[in-house]
Design a protein around this motif. Structure first.
Motif, short mmCIF file in Angstrom:
data_model
loop_
_atom_site.label_atom_id
_atom_site.label_comp_id
_atom_site.label_asym_id
_atom_site.label_seq_id
_atom_site.Cartn_x
_atom_site.Cartn_y
_atom_site.Cartn_z
N UNK A 25 32.90 46.98 -129.10
CA UNK A 25 31.75 47.17 -130.12
C UNK A 25 30.21 47.79 -129.45
N UNK A 26 31.19 46.64 -127.97
CA UNK A 26 29.01 46.73 -127.22
C UNK A 26 28.63 48.13 -126.37
N UNK A 27 29.71 49.05 -127.03
CA UNK A 27 29.46 50.22 -126.48
C UNK A 27 29.45 51.46 -127.96
N UNK A 28 29.13 50.67 -128.93
CA UNK A 28 28.46 51.44 -129.86
C UNK A 28 27.16 51.21 -129.95
N UNK A 29 27.16 53.04 -130.46
CA UNK A 29 25.64 53.33 -130.50
C UNK A 29 25.01 52.61 -130.99
N UNK A 30 24.76 51.56 -132.10
CA UNK A 30 23.52 50.81 -132.49
C UNK A 30 22.68 50.02 -131.17
N UNK A 31 23.58 49.43 -130.64
CA UNK A 31 22.68 49.03 -129.51
C UNK A 31 22.08 49.69 -128.64
N UNK A 32 22.70 50.87 -128.88
CA UNK A 32 21.53 52.20 -127.60
C UNK A 32 20.72 53.00 -128.27
N UNK A 33 20.74 52.48 -129.77
CA UNK A 33 19.82 53.09 -130.55
C UNK A 33 18.98 51.94 -130.66
N UNK A 34 19.35 50.95 -130.98
CA UNK A 34 17.99 49.70 -130.16
C UNK A 34 16.46 49.75 -129.19
N UNK A 35 17.72 50.03 -128.67
CA UNK A 35 16.99 50.49 -126.51
C UNK A 35 16.26 51.41 -126.90
N UNK A 36 16.75 52.33 -127.32
CA UNK A 36 15.45 53.06 -127.72
C UNK A 36 14.27 53.70 -127.80
N UNK A 37 14.66 52.76 -129.24
CA UNK A 37 13.53 52.46 -130.44
C UNK A 37 12.50 51.39 -129.03
N UNK A 38 13.28 50.28 -128.42
CA UNK A 38 12.66 49.98 -128.21
C UNK A 38 11.16 49.84 -127.17
N UNK A 39 12.24 51.24 -126.44
CA UNK A 39 11.11 51.89 -125.15
C UNK A 39 10.23 53.00 -125.78
N UNK A 40 10.96 53.85 -126.48
CA UNK A 40 9.74 55.15 -127.20
C UNK A 40 8.91 54.46 -128.03
N UNK A 41 9.02 52.59 -128.87
CA UNK A 41 8.38 52.48 -129.24
C UNK A 41 7.03 51.90 -129.25
N UNK A 42 7.84 50.96 -128.21
CA UNK A 42 6.66 50.40 -127.22
C UNK A 42 5.92 51.00 -126.84
N UNK A 43 6.55 52.29 -126.03
CA UNK A 43 5.32 53.13 -124.95
C UNK A 43 5.61 52.82 -123.72
N UNK A 44 7.15 53.82 -123.85
CA UNK A 44 7.65 54.37 -122.50
C UNK A 44 6.67 54.85 -121.83
N UNK A 45 6.92 54.14 -120.40
CA UNK A 45 6.64 54.98 -119.25
C UNK A 45 5.78 53.32 -118.89
N UNK A 46 4.92 53.03 -119.83
CA UNK A 46 4.41 51.33 -120.03
C UNK A 46 5.66 49.96 -119.41
N UNK A 47 4.84 49.24 -118.55
CA UNK A 47 5.94 48.24 -119.08
C UNK A 47 5.35 47.20 -120.00
N UNK A 48 4.12 47.55 -120.23
CA UNK A 48 3.40 46.03 -121.83
C UNK A 48 4.58 46.95 -122.80
N UNK A 49 4.37 47.40 -123.10
CA UNK A 49 4.68 47.72 -124.15
C UNK A 49 6.19 48.40 -124.12
N UNK A 50 7.25 48.24 -122.96
CA UNK A 50 8.30 47.92 -123.38
C UNK A 50 8.29 45.98 -123.82
N UNK A 51 8.20 45.55 -122.82
CA UNK A 51 7.96 44.56 -123.43
C UNK A 51 7.83 43.84 -124.82
N UNK A 52 6.43 44.31 -124.97
CA UNK A 52 6.32 44.31 -126.94
C UNK A 52 7.34 44.73 -127.69
#
Lengths: 287, 251, 320
Positions: free
Chosen positions: C240-267
């Motif tokens: 189940x680790x390969x389920x889309x849910x986890x992948x989506x969460x990652x995408x949200x973290x990066x795009x929602x935080x600020x893609x291309x920035x380090x601080x954005x991804x950490x936040x």
């Protein structure tokens, strides 16, 4: 066995084709990958099931009912979400449609519950074709796919709306200068694509026999493989790629085991793209 | 107010893209039948001015008067029907559709029934298009595509034509031909507002030049009234050589 | 720019100090949520590299994460190898797996690449489900040993939640420093050049494809290492680790935080994991709310939350 594989493959392929062609025309006008596309297929199935179980409509009437219900939902999403994707960077489209997918799936689960439901309807009397018993429903699905693809090809070439769709796909800036109402074309194309997915869902339900809220995801993912293999924006290529995938899946399920079926699409996709980076049918005119 | 046919009267226009302001309080009046060439350094706002007139930029203030009505806030479809057409910079056709289909698309905003006679008019203007009418636009040469785009703009018989950089990427002979067609269109009574990087060429054909700098018209007059060197001076410094310096020396 | 840099370094230092003392003030559940955030941070840094710096959207991150988790778990279970070795091996294997996928996929158009990487995740899941002799199929692996911090055998076993937290924090700090080193190296600058203008970068002789490949492989290494920590924390792993849910969460973290920035991804790692946890109070509508949130965030601040916040912070000092 061989006939069974062929019949199952062509049926499944036709189902995929109806879903995928909607995705490919939407991609054409919007340059956005619709991660929620399988949800409209799921909603089509649920629409028909709801019409039969709750409103007690006959299956024949439940099909247009499902398409209309999904059309209304798609219109709302088209206006609220998809229109905003015009000229947006492509990651925005990915996240927004993922969001739509989560909402649609979980609203269905919230309203109807998360369990599997049985679909009671359709014409499943077998007809003898080359010694194999094929249900009428499967024949209907294949015929429906052929008719709709013929109709789409005509619409895209001949009608004003179809030409406008192609024009938006080819040069959106030029369309604005001609005074084309691009958001309207986008919404129209989106609703059309979603209705095709819904029709596919309503037609397939008697064959699969069951439905549940999460059933759209697998379809979305396979649809991606089909439209890339078929050459994105290529209506005819989509049908051929869908049939090819249906046949391959059916053969793998029949000879290797059902558990490997869902990976076929992507093994094929990666193999095809390694050899032909533009897809199988990329040389033909796009859209 | 009487409809002054074919007159464009821009007053105190402020426009740009989103929060970015490029046109800063610009005034320009164009009479019917004129052929005005907009000139100026890169970033002066020439293309933005055309886009503002055609409803494709963010207009924040001022008035775009056209035959007595204000076009500010109107959409391209309305502006087309009001008698203005626009040929933007870069390719503006549908490469996988035939010349005929391209012309069909060009009448999208027109009332029903516009077509046959106008198409003959365009084919008479650009006979090459008649020969190629079944060919996908993407297969035409650069010059032919430029003519197709001008033809598409002329299909609705506009009274004002806005053209942005028609000579980009064309051979000298083709440029010659495109400019000759513009003069014919202008002589047939259509007002033209042209943006052209090739200043020498533009000065040859235009009846009037308007020089833009930092989003304002800083000089306008017939091309014969200004020399090439003087024009260069205006581009650089923003004022005519010998003219009193307005920025400094105020007591 | 100078004050900007100071603001950034100050921000990071302050945030790190806050994280260091956090367990003293938080309950076990909150510390657990912080560990989850840190677990997502590693694959998110990898995704940021391939998406934010090489401009390609990849869904393979969770597949690499899963592969790393399986590799690390199997090594610990079969050979009893120490944590540091499992952790590194997980990263190396994930990076090596990225290579043959990247060779065809990175030559494709952007959306074809997206689909290929998505397909890779599906294939990885099918493999995890069906290679029963190694992965135990749908049952998954359980009783994965806890991390052993020793050179070879023995050493300190990480058990309590606070020790886990400090281990996760230490690994995250190393990962963040590694990320900084990568993007400020000449290779990182090439990646940025390619993202900004591929044709131009190619015309000045930047081997576009090779740098994209490097970014893709490194994204796999980050994800694989993340998977290793994950599996030794939860001590179970299943397909189940390969389920889309986890992948989506990652995408949200990066795009929602600020893609291309380090601080954005950490936040983003902290904000969106926290949101997901908060929404657990209403399990029925949790995913609906999450979906709506995605839509609102992506249209409300398309460049990400942190860049938006930074602009708001900077405005009073710079404007007017």
């Amino acid at each position: 066995m061989l006939t069974d594989v062929a019949v199952n493959g062509i049926t499944a392929g036709s189902v995929y084709a109806l879903v995928a062609v909607g995705m490919t025309i939407i991609f054409g006008v919007l340059r956005a990958i619709n991660f929620a596309h399988g949800e409209y297929y799921m909603l089509g199935t649920f629409g028909a099931w709801w019409a039969i179980e709750t409103v007690e409509l006959p299956y024949l009437v439940s099909i247009p009912a499902a398409v209309v219900i999904v059309g209304v939902i798609a219109f709302a999403i088209g206006v609220l979400v998809m229109r905003r994707l015009i000229d947006a960077p492509f990651q925005i489209g990915v996240v927004a449609t993922l969001g739509v997918s989560l909402v649609l799936q979980n609203v269905v689960i919230l309203v109807f519950g998360g369990s599997y439901k049985m679909f009671d309807g359709g014409w499943i009397e077998p007809v003898d074709i080359f010694g194999a018993g094929v249900s009428q429903q499967r024949i209907i699905i294949v015929i429906a796919a052929l008719v709709i693809f013929g109709g789409l090809e005509l619409m895209v070439r001949r009608t004003r709306f179809g030409k406008t769709m192609r024009a938006v796909a080819q040069n959106i800036e030029a369309c604005k200068i001609m005074g084309v109402d691009v958001p309207r074309v986008v919404t129209g194309t989106f609703v059309l694509g979603c209705c095709l997915a819904a029709l596919s869902g309503a037609l397939t339900a008697p064959v699969t026999g069951s439905l549940y809220g999460g059933m759209g995801t697998a379809i979305t993912v396979k649809t991606f493989a089909i439209i890339v293999m078929g050459g994105v924006g290529n209506v005819g290529g989509t049908l051929l790629a869908a049939w090819l995938l249906g046949l391959m899946e059916s053969a793998v399920a029949g000879y290797l085991g059902l558990q490997f079926r869902d990976a076929v699409a992507f093994v094929a996709l990666i193999a095809v793209l390694t050899v032909m980076p533009g897809g199988l049918f990329s040389r033909r005119e796009r859209f | 107010m009487p409809a002054e046919s074919g007159t464009l009267d821009i007053q105190a226009l402020r426009a740009g893209y989103g929060p970015l302001e490029i046109i800063r309080s610009l005034d320009l009046k164009v009479e019917a039948g004129e052929f005005v060439a907009l000139m100026g350094p890169n970033g002066a706002g020439k293309s933005t001015l055309l886009k503002s007139i055609f409803g494709m930029a963010t207009v924040t203030d001022g008035r775009i008067g056209w035959e007595g009505q204000d076009l500010r806030g109107r959409k391209p479809g309305h502006i087309l029907r009001a008698g203005i057409a626009y040929v933007p910079q870069g390719r503006c056709n549908f490469p996988q559709m035939s010349v005929d289909e391209n012309l069909d698309m060009a009448t999208y905003a027109a009332p029903k029934g516009v077509g046959k006679a106008e198409r003959d008019y365009v084919f008479d203007l650009f006979p090459i298009l008649r020969e190629r009418r079944r060919m996908p636009a993407g297969y035409l040469s650069g010059g032919e595509q430029q003519m197709l785009e001008m033809g598409m703009a002329m299909l609705l018989r506009p009274r004002l034509l806005l053209i942005d950089e028609p000579s980009v990427g064309l051979s000298p002979q083709t440029i010659q031909k495109v400019f000759a067609e513009m003069i014919r269109i202008n002589q047939a009574g259509c007002t033209i507002l042209l943006v052209e990087q090739n200043t020498r060429k533009a000065m040859e054909v235009a009846s009037r030049a308007a020089v833009l700098r930092l989003g304002q018209v800083i000089w306008t007059g017939p091309p014969s009234a200004i020399s090439f060197a003087e024009l260069g001076e205006i581009f650089m410094t923003g004022r005519l050589p010998g003219a009193p310096d307005e920025t400094r020396g105020q007591p | 720019m100078g004050s900007d840099m100071r603001l950034r370094i100050g921000g990071f230092a302050g945030f790190l100090a806050l994280l260091l003392v956090a367990p003293a003030f938080l309950g076990e559940y909150q510390v657990h949520a912080l560990i989850v955030s840190l677990t997502f941070l590693l694959p998110a840094l990898g995704l940021n590299l391939i998406l934010g710096y090489a401009g390609m959207l990849s869904f393979a991150q969770m597949a690499f994460f899963g592969i790393g988790a399986y590799v690390s778990a199997l090594m610990a279970m079969r050979w009893g190898t120490p944590f540091w070795l499992n952790f590194l091996a997980a990263g190396v294997v994930a990076g090596v797996v990225a290579l043959p996928l990247g060779i065809p996929a990175l030559r494709l158009r952007k959306y074809s690449f997206v689909m290929c990487t998505l397909g890779f995740a599906v294939i990885a899941q099918t493999l995890a489900k069906n290679w029963v002799s190694v992965t135990r199929g749908d049952l998954g692996l359980s009783n994965v040993p806890r991390p052993m911090l020793g050179l070879w055998s023995g050493g300190i076993e990480i058990r309590g939640i606070t020790s886990y937290y400090y281990l996760a924090l230490g690994l995250s700090v190393i990962a963040v420093l590694a990320f900084l080193a990568i993007v400020s190296s000449p290779a990182g600058r090439y990646m940025i050049a390619i993202r900004e203008d591929e044709t131009l970068a190619a015309s000045v002789g930047a081997p576009t494809w090779r740098y994209r490949m490097a970014a893709f492989v490194l994204s796999g290494v980050f994800a694989g290492c993340g998977g290793s920590f994950y599996v030794h924390y939860y001590t179970v792993i299943s397909p189940t680790i390969f389920d889309p849910y986890y992948g989506n969460t990652l995408l949200v973290i990066v795009l929602g935080g600020g893609v291309g920035t380090l601080g954005g991804v950490v936040a983003g790692s902290f904000i969106f994991v926290a949101l997901s946890e908060v929404l657990r109070v209403a399990p029925d509508i949790r995913m609906i709310a999450y979906g709506l949130l995605l839509i609102v965030v992506v249209f409300g601040c398309p460049e990400g939350l942190l860049p938006l916040l930074m602009r708001k912070l900077r405005r009073p000092t710079h404007a007017t």
